[in-house]
Design an enzyme around this catalytic site. Structure first.
Site, PDB file in Angstrom:
ATOM      1  N   GLY A   3       4.442   2.837  21.704  1.00 49.30           N
ATOM      2  CA  GLY A   3       4.399   1.997  22.891  1.00 49.30           C
ATOM      3  C   GLY A   3       5.656   2.238  23.710  1.00 49.30           C
ATOM      4  O   GLY A   3       6.595   2.908  23.264  1.00 49.30           O
ATOM      5  N   SER A   4       5.699   1.667  24.875  1.00 46.91           N
ATOM      6  CA  SER A   4       6.801   1.960  25.791  1.00 46.91           C
ATOM      7  C   SER A   4       8.155   1.528  25.230  1.00 46.91           C
ATOM      8  O   SER A   4       9.161   2.228  25.413  1.00 46.91           O
ATOM      9  CB  SER A   4       6.554   1.269  27.134  1.00 46.91           C
ATOM     10  OG  SER A   4       6.391  -0.128  26.951  1.00 46.91           O
ATOM     11  N   GLU A  25      -2.798  -0.126  15.240  1.00 46.13           N
ATOM     12  CA  GLU A  25      -1.644  -0.549  14.440  1.00 46.13           C
ATOM     13  C   GLU A  25      -2.003  -0.961  13.019  1.00 46.13           C
ATOM     14  O   GLU A  25      -1.224  -0.740  12.083  1.00 46.13           O
ATOM     15  CB  GLU A  25      -0.900  -1.678  15.157  1.00 46.13           C
ATOM     16  CG  GLU A  25      -0.130  -1.233  16.394  1.00 46.13           C
ATOM     17  CD  GLU A  25      -0.955  -1.299  17.680  1.00 46.13           C
ATOM     18  OE1 GLU A  25      -2.204  -1.401  17.580  1.00 46.13           O
ATOM     19  OE2 GLU A  25      -0.363  -1.255  18.775  1.00 46.13           O
ATOM     20  N   HIS A  76     -10.807 -17.571  -6.825  1.00 48.16           N
ATOM     21  CA  HIS A  76     -11.434 -17.392  -5.502  1.00 48.16           C
ATOM     22  C   HIS A  76     -12.132 -18.659  -5.041  1.00 48.16           C
ATOM     23  O   HIS A  76     -12.273 -18.888  -3.844  1.00 48.16           O
ATOM     24  CB  HIS A  76     -12.434 -16.223  -5.564  1.00 48.16           C
ATOM     25  CG  HIS A  76     -12.896 -15.764  -4.225  1.00 48.16           C
ATOM     26  ND1 HIS A  76     -13.862 -14.792  -4.049  1.00 48.16           N
ATOM     27  CD2 HIS A  76     -12.546 -16.129  -2.963  1.00 48.16           C
ATOM     28  CE1 HIS A  76     -14.072 -14.593  -2.767  1.00 48.16           C
ATOM     29  NE2 HIS A  76     -13.299 -15.395  -2.083  1.00 48.16           N
ATOM     30  N   GLY A 122      -7.623  -9.154  -0.440  1.00 47.45           N
ATOM     31  CA  GLY A 122      -8.987  -9.489  -0.068  1.00 47.45           C
ATOM     32  C   GLY A 122      -9.269  -9.265   1.403  1.00 47.45           C
ATOM     33  O   GLY A 122     -10.404  -9.431   1.850  1.00 47.45           O
ATOM     34  N   GLU A 129       9.238   1.584  22.349  1.00 49.86           N
ATOM     35  CA  GLU A 129       9.688   2.372  21.201  1.00 49.86           C
ATOM     36  C   GLU A 129      10.091   3.789  21.573  1.00 49.86           C
ATOM     37  O   GLU A 129      10.672   4.510  20.754  1.00 49.86           O
ATOM     38  CB  GLU A 129       8.580   2.468  20.134  1.00 49.86           C
ATOM     39  CG  GLU A 129       8.200   1.162  19.496  1.00 49.86           C
ATOM     40  CD  GLU A 129       7.278   0.347  20.372  1.00 49.86           C
ATOM     41  OE1 GLU A 129       6.152   0.784  20.633  1.00 49.86           O
ATOM     42  OE2 GLU A 129       7.716  -0.717  20.837  1.00 49.86           O
ATOM     43  N   HIS A 142       4.540  -1.668  18.121  1.00 49.47           N
ATOM     44  CA  HIS A 142       4.844  -2.013  19.506  1.00 49.47           C
ATOM     45  C   HIS A 142       4.950  -3.526  19.676  1.00 49.47           C
ATOM     46  O   HIS A 142       3.958  -4.227  19.554  1.00 49.47           O
ATOM     47  CB  HIS A 142       3.755  -1.453  20.415  1.00 49.47           C
ATOM     48  CG  HIS A 142       4.009  -1.653  21.876  1.00 49.47           C
ATOM     49  ND1 HIS A 142       5.250  -1.499  22.437  1.00 49.47           N
ATOM     50  CD2 HIS A 142       3.171  -1.986  22.891  1.00 49.47           C
ATOM     51  CE1 HIS A 142       5.167  -1.724  23.731  1.00 49.47           C
ATOM     52  NE2 HIS A 142       3.923  -2.026  24.028  1.00 49.47           N
TER      53      HIS A 142
END
Length: 535
Positions: free
Chosen positions: A38-39, A60, A290, A409, A41, A83
């Protein structure tokens, strides 16, 4: 980890934050950067060093999943670049999974320039350190640009401390060109032995037991304790169960002492462990559930002992004795102090019934055929929740680091993790087993695998539905005639998707053609998608 800087930077040049961070990552052995740029980075990657590689993911969450698999395969923290707020937000599902997987990961997140942060600029992260919580071990936006290298060093050490996990450093875009100093990597111990007195108590309980049972979790394999746990189990002639929802295989599933897999339901766990008077949970919670249950946590008359590398897990365990420390080192200590009496071997696990081909291909027949064809050294990465019990029956894992799935999960981990594992274990074939629903969470992973020409078989079990949800619905009061909304997945063409993203791809609808399709895929030097229409 080396304590000597190995830098290509001229001693007369001005050292920047970027120079210092790159040099530090090189010392840590973190020269693969998993990202989707991204800009904010871009300055990080100016004059990108030749000994580094940028592994591009097309979303991502895919990036973090690849980094997760890579870190687990290499046993070192992976380096991720995301980003600002939007990118971190997209990645949160797999950051959550990395946290549950106890995967060491240093995440750098872009941030807008410090000079305009007070103006709430476009693509800024208003609360950058709070956004990933509580699913990172630590997060920081350094107060000064010159503090960024030290923050990165601290992030690495925290990520690698047990229980390992992801950390995040938010870095303003204008920090990278600011002056800084090089940092030498330090040698930091990350293995802590459990308290000897606690191990003596566990050893005494095991020695006094008539019918001990072990419950092994993912931390056994993560901590390289596979061989030691096998030796301890054989010393005690203890039955060995896999812990509920474990993301790794921690005991050879063809071993005479292996008893099977515990479900994530309290009453069923108690029923399966009934008859054992001492239950020893190694590298596992006691226990993961669970659904809501009731009654005792262990069979009446039994005692529970636990060895975990996670103090938080020890704290919430409701009963028994818990020791905290390295699984491998502590099991070695137990071996030295334990002296059990002679015991007869426990009853063997029943032989499985052989699967036979039928009109519609069964998952059992697919797993059985794969087990017969694959090299035992192949690594299995799985994300097919409804097929997992069948996989556990027909595709035994017999080697350490032979199996990876998610402890969380959450879906979307498996496909990119297969890419990361293949990158971390060059020369080893990865067999990914995925449900059709799971695949669609991170199908972009196929592109990265194709671009890097990785030897991965992407086996997609297409039953045209979210089968796990339909199978689970009766627990919540659904009847056979009820419609479970949002669980049908017709008309997804995985062969077209695979080819469109650069992979070889084939569809199998006839059991007679399955063996040849798998055989060809398992001998390909590049990724192959095999879609199997299953009953």
């Amino acid at each position: 980890m080396s304590s000597t800087s190995n830098t290509n930077i001229s001693p007369v040049a001005s050292i920047t934050v970027r120079d210092a961070v790159i040099d530090l990552m090189r010392q840590f052995g973190m020269t693969s950067v998993f990202g989707n740029p991204g800009s904010t980075e871009l300055p990080m990657f100016r004059n990108f060093p030749e000994d580094f590689r940028y592994v591009l993911g097309l979303q991502e969450a895919v990036v973090v999943g690849m980094a997760d698999g890579y870190a687990q395969a290499t046993r070192n923290a992976s380096l991720v670049n995301l980003h600002s707020a939007a990118g971190v937000g997209n990645a949160m599902g797999n950051i959550f999974t990395a946290y549950k997987n106890r995967t060491p990961m240093v995440i750098t997140a872009g941030q807008q320039a410090r000079s305009i942060l007070s103006l709430d600029p476009f693509l800024s992260s208003a609360q950058a350190t709070e956004l990933p919580k509580p699913y990172v071990k630590w997060s920081i936006e350094p107060a000064r640009a010159e503090d960024v290298p030290l923050a990165m060093a601290r992030a690495y050490y925290i990520a690698m401390m047990p229980p390992r996990g992801p950390v995040l450093v938010s870095i303003p875009v204008d920090d990278w060109d600011q002056p800084a100093q090089l940092l030498p990597a330090r040698i930091v111990s990350t293995e802590l032995r459990a308290e000897p007195l606690m191990l003596d108590q566990i050893a005494a309980a095991l020695d006094a037991s008539q019918r001990p049972a072990f419950v092994v979790g993912a931390a056994v394999d993560r901590d390289n304790a596979w061989d030691a746990v096998v030796q301890l189990a054989e010393k005690h002639n203890a039955r060995v169960w896999a812990a509920p929802m474990s993301g790794r295989c921690s005991f050879p599933e063809n071993h005479r002492l292996f008893a099977g897999f515990l479900p994530a339901m309290r009453e069923k766990i108690v029923g399966l462990l009934d008859g054992h008077d001492c239950i020893f949970a190694l590298g596992a919670p006691a226990f993961i559930y669970h659904v809501e249950g009731s009654g005792p946590y262990i069979p009446p008359g039994a005692t529970l002992c636990q060895l975990t590398d996670d103090p938080a897990t020890a704290a919430w365990t409701p009963i028994g004795t818990s020791a905290v420390g390295s699984i491998r080192l502590s099991v070695l200590d137990l071996m030295a102090v334990s002296a059990p009496p002679p015991r007869a071997l426990p009853a063997a696990r029943p032989e499985r019934v052989r699967a036979e081909p039928s009109g519609r291909i069964s998952v059992a027949y697919v797993m059985q055929t794969l087990a017969e064809l694959r090299d035992p050294a192949d690594i299995v990465v799985e994300e097919a929740p409804s097929a997992r019990p069948v996989l556990q029956t027909y595709l035994p894992i017999t080697r350490s680091e032979g199996f990876f799935t998610m402890d969380s999960g959450g879906l979307g981990y498996g496909m990119p993790a297969a890419v990361g594992v293949a990158l971390g274990k060059p020369g080893v074939r990865v067999v990914g087993i995925f449900g059709d629903g799971s695949s669609m969470y991170s199908i972009q992973s196929l592109w990265t695998a194709a671009q890097l020409k990785l030897p991965i078989v992407f086996l997609i079990l297409n039953n045209r539905r979210y089968a796990a949800l339909q199978d689970f619905a009766p627990v919540f009061g659904f009847t056979d005639s009820d419609v479970v909304q949002g669980t049908e997945l017709p008309a997804i063409d995985f062969v077209a998707l695979g080819k469109g993203l650069g992979c070889q791809a084939v569809r199998v609808t006839d059991a007679a053609l399955l063996r040849d399709a798998l055989q060809q895929a398992l001998h390909s030097s590049t990724p192959v998608l095999v879609e199997v229409e299953v009953a």
